[in-house]
Scaffold this active site. Structure first.
Site, short mmCIF file in Angstrom:
data_model
loop_
_atom_site.label_atom_id
_atom_site.label_comp_id
_atom_site.label_asym_id
_atom_site.label_seq_id
_atom_site.Cartn_x
_atom_site.Cartn_y
_atom_site.Cartn_z
N GLU A 82 2.29 -2.38 7.27
CA GLU A 82 2.21 -3.56 6.41
C GLU A 82 3.55 -4.30 6.44
O GLU A 82 4.61 -3.68 6.59
CB GLU A 82 1.92 -3.09 4.98
CG GLU A 82 1.95 -4.17 3.91
CD GLU A 82 1.87 -3.61 2.49
OE1 GLU A 82 1.51 -4.37 1.59
OE2 GLU A 82 2.17 -2.41 2.29
N LYS A 134 -5.07 -8.78 1.68
CA LYS A 134 -5.01 -7.67 0.72
C LYS A 134 -5.62 -8.06 -0.63
O LYS A 134 -5.23 -9.06 -1.23
CB LYS A 134 -3.55 -7.25 0.55
CG LYS A 134 -3.35 -5.98 -0.26
CD LYS A 134 -1.86 -5.64 -0.28
CE LYS A 134 -1.56 -4.35 -1.02
NZ LYS A 134 -0.10 -4.11 -1.07
N CYS A 161 -2.18 -0.46 2.04
CA CYS A 161 -1.30 0.18 1.07
C CYS A 161 -1.99 0.47 -0.28
O CYS A 161 -2.76 1.40 -0.39
CB CYS A 161 -0.04 -0.68 0.89
SG CYS A 161 1.40 0.20 0.23
#
Length: 269
Positions: free
Chosen positions: A46, A118, A155
């Site tokens: 990321e 995300k 994440c």
């Protein structure tokens, strides 16, 4: 002998900075080293285009469009080495100060396979990612590479099992998890536990590529559908390579048919 769904994956571990040119040079080096092992997919962490800003600051000025320099670098690397690549970047949004935290998937032919913005922003453990970034739409993003379907998540998404379930329902055989997992008390334990849980409960492979260094935990790894880490990197820079087996996936799902035995579906809020 290779079977349907067999594939070699490399997960790369390293730290980015606020210097985008230096990060692009690092990406070129990292992909070249990992590609020498012959993977069909290289997964980068990321925010590898540029690291997160300090609290109270903005990454808006660092953000790029999907036809910017960072994506061009990924496409060139993919073409040069004949491998697909997944990597994290900050993508411009309608809010100049709050771009998207985006995963880009590029095919071995250099073409864009998909982009995942995300969904779950890291407003936890004293940090507020939502002050720097805009969340993406609540929709699973699955890309196909060869015979294998990959579900993209980033994440903090790892802490929300409903997203991984939605990706599997959309056909994912492998969950790809680029991360910049902030280190701290119990954080490494959470990281390895959650990666393993997502693999076991969904009977899928999980391929995680994490940033390391002063701020982040490292511990990149590939976990098989029984929760076994088949390849891993510790805290240092480097990469790990693992073979994804379609036969192994089918065998585990036959022995442990938890997907078939479910009584619940998951819907967004």
């Amino acid at each position: 002998m290779r079977h349907h769904g067999d594939m070699k994956i490399a997960v790369v571990q390293g730290a980015s900075s606020g210097d985008k040119a230096a990060n692009r040079e690092a990406v070129v080096r990292w992909v070249a080293r990992a590609a020498a092992a012959g993977p069909e997919l290289v997964v980068l962490p990321e925010a590898v285009m540029a690291d997160f800003a300090s609290e109270g600051e903005s990454v808006g000025a660092l953000a790029e469009a999907l036809d910017g320099e960072f994506v061009s670098t990924l496409r060139k690397c993919a073409l040069e080495h004949g491998t697909a690549i997944v990597a994290g970047m900050f993508e411009r949004s309608c809010d100049e100060r709050r771009p998207y935290n985006t995963l880009l998937a590029v095919g071995a032919d250099g073409e864009l396979l998909g982009a995942y913005r995300k969904i779950h922003l890291y407003d936890a453990f004293g940090y507020k990612e939502s002050e720097q970034l805009t969340p993406g739409d609540v929709a699973p993003v699955v890309v196909k590479i060869g015979d294998t379907k990959f579900g993209l998540m980033t994440c903090y998404d790892l802490r929300f099992p409903e997203l991984s379930r939605a990706l599997v329902d959309a056909g994912a055989d492998v969950l790809v998890v680029p991360a910049a997992w902030v280190r701290g008390p119990l954080k490494e334990h959470h990281w390895t536990t959650l990666l393993t849980a997502r693999a076991i409960e969904n009977t899928v492979y999980v391929a995680s590529a994490a940033q390391n260094g002063r701020k982040y935990s490292g511990l990149s790894q590939v976990i098989d559908p029984q929760g076994v880490a088949v390849a891993a990197v510790g805290e240092a820079d480097g990469f790990a390579v693992a073979e994804i087996s379609g036969e192994r996936l089918a065998e585990v799902r036959k022995r442990n048919p938890s997907l078939a035995n479910r009584r619940f579906t998951v819907t967004p809020r």
